[in-house]
Design a protein around this motif. Structure first.
Motif, PDB file in Angstrom:
ATOM      1  N   MET A 335      35.076 -12.863   8.928  1.00 50.22           N
ATOM      2  CA  MET A 335      35.798 -12.394  10.118  1.00 50.22           C
ATOM      3  C   MET A 335      35.115 -12.873  11.391  1.00 50.22           C
ATOM      4  N   MET A 338      36.074 -16.448  11.853  1.00 52.35           N
ATOM      5  CA  MET A 338      37.483 -16.596  12.237  1.00 52.35           C
ATOM      6  C   MET A 338      37.790 -15.925  13.574  1.00 52.35           C
ATOM      7  N   GLY A 339      36.845 -15.124  14.070  1.00 54.67           N
ATOM      8  CA  GLY A 339      37.069 -14.422  15.329  1.00 54.67           C
ATOM      9  C   GLY A 339      38.117 -13.334  15.223  1.00 54.67           C
ATOM     10  N   LYS A 340      38.132 -12.638  14.066  1.00 52.40           N
ATOM     11  CA  LYS A 340      39.109 -11.567  13.837  1.00 52.40           C
ATOM     12  C   LYS A 340      38.404 -10.322  13.314  1.00 52.40           C
ATOM     13  N   ASN A 341      39.103  -9.175  13.373  1.00 49.99           N
ATOM     14  CA  ASN A 341      38.600  -7.964  12.747  1.00 49.99           C
ATOM     15  C   ASN A 341      39.506  -7.592  11.578  1.00 49.99           C
ATOM     16  N   ARG A 342      39.138  -6.550  10.829  1.00 49.10           N
ATOM     17  CA  ARG A 342      39.877  -6.172   9.615  1.00 49.10           C
ATOM     18  C   ARG A 342      41.334  -5.808   9.938  1.00 49.10           C
ATOM     19  N   GLU A 344      43.245  -6.885  12.376  1.00 52.70           N
ATOM     20  CA  GLU A 344      44.019  -8.096  12.670  1.00 52.70           C
ATOM     21  C   GLU A 344      44.353  -8.854  11.390  1.00 52.70           C
ATOM     22  N   LEU A 345      43.369  -8.915  10.485  1.00 49.63           N
ATOM     23  CA  LEU A 345      43.582  -9.598   9.207  1.00 49.63           C
ATOM     24  C   LEU A 345      44.652  -8.871   8.391  1.00 49.63           C
ATOM     25  N   ASP A 347      47.049  -6.929   9.584  1.00 46.55           N
ATOM     26  CA  ASP A 347      48.357  -7.105  10.234  1.00 46.55           C
ATOM     27  C   ASP A 347      49.002  -8.429   9.825  1.00 46.55           C
ATOM     28  N   GLU A 348      48.178  -9.471   9.671  1.00 46.30           N
ATOM     29  CA  GLU A 348      48.694 -10.772   9.263  1.00 46.30           C
ATOM     30  C   GLU A 348      49.252 -10.738   7.839  1.00 46.30           C
TER      31      GLU A 348
END
Length: 429
Positions: A335, A338-342, A344-345, A347-348
């Motif tokens: 994460m 990728m510059g994301k948090n759980r 955001e992941l 939601d995708e």
């Protein structure tokens, strides 16, 4: 215990749940025994005050909340069976309508259940036949992979490094004149041109000979996973210890004998083509099945509860985390990279989660409508196949499976049989 359904709107049910006074009284007694140690009553040692004394000091209903927590699970489970509900999430007590000493406990409970599915056309659905062909180029590509896998590396002493050579090097990395963590190694195997290292590193090794020591200057990518190194210039001091070139085996009958049970290269190629055709047929069949199921799911009407999508997305996230672990990675590092948090992941993943849930609901409706079942013999055979796959004894596999695992296996088998039935009835154009 008694239960009455008040409302039902697709995937949400409100029930009135009553626990008789005697059962609730037992719950209050259990709550008293559990909580009595928390009360300090003058004249009594801590935890020794009678229930009535505690109630006189703190109120008659002091133990009611804990008593509800104690009696609710069993009462809820009985209500679900009695009303033949299929919950998909934890229940929510909306209102406690009555809670008095000596009286029945009465509650309104909201329950998310599996939604009703209205099937559209699912038999005789038309799908396109997938044509299968294996070209000679695919066979040659497979042969080349086998040659690569059976290549040998031969030491080189009379020339410098060339592209595709395997080198053995020692190196130390420096940023701002200081060694950085993870930037050094000894006897490191590196295939030049494999793009394993930072861009620009491998190209600067070309031409170096055994025994050479050289400085390699590179810059870490801006997107590098270690923030303290991202975008920074670095110096690597490299010592070349060995150079080896890759020698591919000759593509002849001897090669066929060495890597297979065949005597000639033509026989080997024929077998490779046969295997590729079988794989292509399986892939085409799976694509046709997916296309068929997608059409049937699209034709069905179902309102998927958000809680089911959330649960599926959580499951997908756990599976993804496990896959990362198998690859030697962890979720936090991924994460960060990728510059994301759980959230955001997750939601995708929700769009695919919705598709997964709807597909599952529709196929379940089909196998129940069609009366498709899995016999005990079929289930036993499936367990035996699992045992072969994992190289385990059948009884050990059985003992390792929880009841929910067994149910999941049966459900997967039912889905598989449903899809086969749909394929048998499909019109393949």
């Amino acid at each position: 215990m008694s239960a009455e359904m008040i409302t039902k709107e697709n995937s949400e049910v409100i029930i009135k749940l009553a626990v008789d006074s005697a059962e609730f009284g037992k719950g209050v007694d259990k709550a008293y025994k559990k909580l009595r140690g928390r009360f300090n009553i003058p004249g009594f040692r801590k935890g020794k005050a009678p229930k009535k004394v505690i109630e006189m000091n703190y109120g008659k209903g002091i133990f009611f909340e804990e008593a509800i927590n104690i009696v609710f699970p069993d009462a809820y489970e009985k209500a679900v069976k009695e009303l033949e509900l299929d919950p998909v999430a934890m229940p929510e007590i909306e209102e406690v309508e009555q809670v008095e000493d000596g009286q029945d406990l009465v509650m309104k409970v909201k329950i998310a259940v599996k939604p009703e599915v209205e099937l559209g056309e699912y038999k005789g659905v038309e799908i396109e036949k997938k044509e299968v062909s294996v070209e000679d180029e695919q066979v040659e590509k497979d042969i080349e992979v086998k040659r690569e896998n059976n290549a040998r590396y031969i030491n080189v002493e009379d020339r410098g490094i060339q592209n595709d050579d395997m080198t053995i090097i020692d190196f130390k990395g420096f940023v701002d004149g200081e060694e950085f963590e993870g930037g050094a190694a000894e006897n490191y195997n590196l295939v030049v041109g494999s793009n394993t290292f930072i861009p620009g590193f491998e190209e600067q090794l070309i031409g170096a000979s055994v025994g050479d020591e050289l400085d390699v200057n590179v810059s870490f990518p801006e997107s590098y996973h270690a923030e303290n190194l991202a975008g920074k210039p670095a110096l690597f001091k490299v010592s070349v210890k060995e150079i080896k070139f890759k020698e591919l085996p000759e593509l002849d009958d001897e090669f066929a004998k060495d890597i297979s049970e065949f005597d000639t290269i033509d026989e080997l190629k024929a077998d490779i083509k046969k295997q590729l055709e079988e794989e292509a047929k399986k892939q085409a069949e799976n694509e046709m099945k997916n296309e068929l199921v997608e059409k049937i799911v699209e034709a069905a009407t179902v309102e998927v509860p958000e809680v089911m999508v959330e649960n599926e997305a959580d499951s997908m996230l756990r599976d993804f985390e496990m896959q990362l672990r198998y690859q030697g990675l962890d979720m936090d590092s991924y994460m960060k990279y990728m510059g994301k948090n759980r959230d955001e992941l997750k939601d995708e993943m929700k769009e695919q989660a919705l598709k997964n849930v709807k597909r599952s609901l529709v196929l379940e409706k089909i196998y129940k409508t069609e009366g498709i079942e899995v016999s005990d013999e079929e289930f036993e055979k499936e367990i035996e196949e699992m045992a072969k796959t994992y190289n385990m004894e059948v009884e050990k596999v059985k003992s390792s499976l929880r009841p929910q695992d067994m149910e999941s296996i049966r459900e997967s088998m039912l889905v598989k049989k449903a899809v086969e039935m749909l394929m048998d009835s499909a019109k393949i154009a």
